[in-house]
Design a protein around this motif. Structure first.
Motif, short mmCIF file in Angstrom:
data_model
loop_
_atom_site.label_atom_id
_atom_site.label_comp_id
_atom_site.label_asym_id
_atom_site.label_seq_id
_atom_site.Cartn_x
_atom_site.Cartn_y
_atom_site.Cartn_z
N SER A 33 14.33 -2.18 -4.10
CA SER A 33 15.38 -2.96 -3.45
C SER A 33 16.65 -2.12 -3.45
O SER A 33 17.45 -2.21 -4.37
N GLY A 34 16.80 -1.28 -2.45
CA GLY A 34 17.96 -0.40 -2.35
C GLY A 34 17.61 1.03 -2.70
O GLY A 34 16.68 1.30 -3.47
N ARG A 35 18.36 1.97 -2.13
CA ARG A 35 18.08 3.40 -2.33
C ARG A 35 18.20 3.84 -3.78
O ARG A 35 17.52 4.77 -4.21
N ALA A 36 19.08 3.22 -4.55
CA ALA A 36 19.29 3.63 -5.94
C ALA A 36 18.36 2.93 -6.91
O ALA A 36 18.31 3.28 -8.09
N ALA A 37 17.61 1.95 -6.45
CA ALA A 37 16.72 1.18 -7.32
C ALA A 37 15.48 1.98 -7.70
O ALA A 37 15.08 2.91 -6.99
N THR A 64 13.57 -3.35 0.29
CA THR A 64 14.20 -2.57 1.36
C THR A 64 13.41 -1.30 1.68
O THR A 64 13.56 -0.75 2.75
N HIS A 65 12.60 -0.83 0.72
CA HIS A 65 11.81 0.39 0.91
C HIS A 65 10.41 0.16 0.36
O HIS A 65 10.23 -0.48 -0.69
N VAL A 66 9.44 0.75 1.05
CA VAL A 66 8.04 0.66 0.64
C VAL A 66 7.47 2.07 0.57
O VAL A 66 7.81 2.92 1.38
N ARG A 67 6.60 2.30 -0.42
CA ARG A 67 5.89 3.57 -0.52
C ARG A 67 4.39 3.26 -0.62
O ARG A 67 3.96 2.46 -1.44
N LEU A 68 3.64 3.91 0.24
CA LEU A 68 2.18 3.85 0.19
C LEU A 68 1.68 5.19 -0.33
O LEU A 68 1.99 6.23 0.26
N VAL A 109 -1.27 11.64 -0.40
CA VAL A 109 -0.28 11.50 0.66
C VAL A 109 0.60 10.32 0.28
O VAL A 109 0.09 9.22 0.03
N ALA A 110 1.91 10.54 0.24
CA ALA A 110 2.86 9.47 -0.06
C ALA A 110 3.74 9.25 1.17
O ALA A 110 4.37 10.18 1.67
N ILE A 111 3.76 8.04 1.65
CA ILE A 111 4.54 7.67 2.82
C ILE A 111 5.58 6.64 2.38
O ILE A 111 5.23 5.59 1.83
N THR A 112 6.85 6.94 2.61
CA THR A 112 7.95 6.04 2.26
C THR A 112 8.67 5.62 3.53
O THR A 112 8.95 6.46 4.39
N PHE A 113 8.96 4.33 3.64
CA PHE A 113 9.65 3.83 4.83
C PHE A 113 10.51 2.63 4.49
O PHE A 113 10.30 1.96 3.48
N ALA A 114 11.51 2.41 5.33
CA ALA A 114 12.45 1.29 5.15
C ALA A 114 11.91 0.06 5.87
O ALA A 114 11.26 0.16 6.91
N VAL A 115 12.19 -1.11 5.31
CA VAL A 115 11.75 -2.37 5.91
C VAL A 115 12.92 -3.35 5.96
O VAL A 115 13.88 -3.22 5.20
N HIS A 120 6.81 -7.10 10.42
CA HIS A 120 5.52 -6.59 9.92
C HIS A 120 5.47 -5.09 10.21
O HIS A 120 5.83 -4.64 11.30
N TYR A 121 4.99 -4.32 9.25
CA TYR A 121 4.90 -2.87 9.38
C TYR A 121 3.45 -2.45 9.20
O TYR A 121 2.90 -2.58 8.11
N HIS A 122 2.85 -1.98 10.29
CA HIS A 122 1.50 -1.42 10.22
C HIS A 122 1.66 0.10 10.26
O HIS A 122 2.23 0.63 11.21
N VAL A 123 1.19 0.78 9.21
CA VAL A 123 1.41 2.22 9.07
C VAL A 123 0.07 2.94 8.99
O VAL A 123 -0.50 3.09 7.91
N PRO A 124 -0.47 3.38 10.13
CA PRO A 124 -1.72 4.12 10.14
C PRO A 124 -1.54 5.55 9.64
O PRO A 124 -0.50 6.18 9.87
N LEU A 125 -2.55 6.06 8.95
CA LEU A 125 -2.58 7.44 8.50
C LEU A 125 -3.72 8.14 9.25
O LEU A 125 -4.88 7.72 9.17
#
Length: 138
Positions: A33-37, A64-68, A109-115, A120-125
């Motif tokens: 929850s936030g860039r500094a979290a 605010t940010h998700v990492r897969l 593979v680590a994918i980080t994105f803002a939400v 809804h965020y569908h993130v295909p690899l």
């Protein structure tokens, strides 16, 4: 925008070297929850026969940010072992798979994105042994 107070995430993996879904890849979902979290691991899943993770954990309010994190090394090790055996069975004098002893170039593979809430965020690899690509799908 949806009335939901949280975002949602889904993903799938296509092995572009085989033209097929990548089955059995472990996927870990983390949020902050936030860039500094600090990152908080929520849990994970594994891709099914269609390369999809249908049971990723729900995102908590305030995300605010998700990492897969995709653990692709075991998938490729299994694939390389199967491919090498298939090649050897098909042609005894064929050279060994040039990648079979070198390990996996991208073990994870680590994918980080803002939400934002309600989206809804569908993130295909799209994955192959020497590269990958991601995008926001629908």
């Amino acid at each position: 925008m949806s009335a939901s107070a949280t975002a949602s995430v889904s993903t799938h993996i296509l092995d572009t070297s085989a033209g097929r879904p990548a089955e059995g890849v472990a996927v870990q979902l983390s949020v902050r929850s936030g860039r500094a979290a600090s990152w908080q691991a929520l849990g994970g899943s594994a891709t099914d026969a269609d390369g999809r993770c249908k049971d990723l954990p729900a995102l908590p309010e305030g995300t605010t940010h998700v990492r897969l994190d995709f653990a692709v090394e075991p998938y490729f090790e299994k694939k390389f072992a199967h491919d090498a055996k298939s090649q050897a069975d098909a042609q005894q004098d064929a050279p060994a798979n040039r990648d079979s002893g070198a390990g996996v170039f991208f073990p994870e593979v680590a994918i980080t994105f803002a939400v934002v809430p309600g989206e809804h965020y569908h993130v295909p690899l799209l994955l192959n042994p020497f590269g990958y690509s991601v995008y926001r799908g629908s």
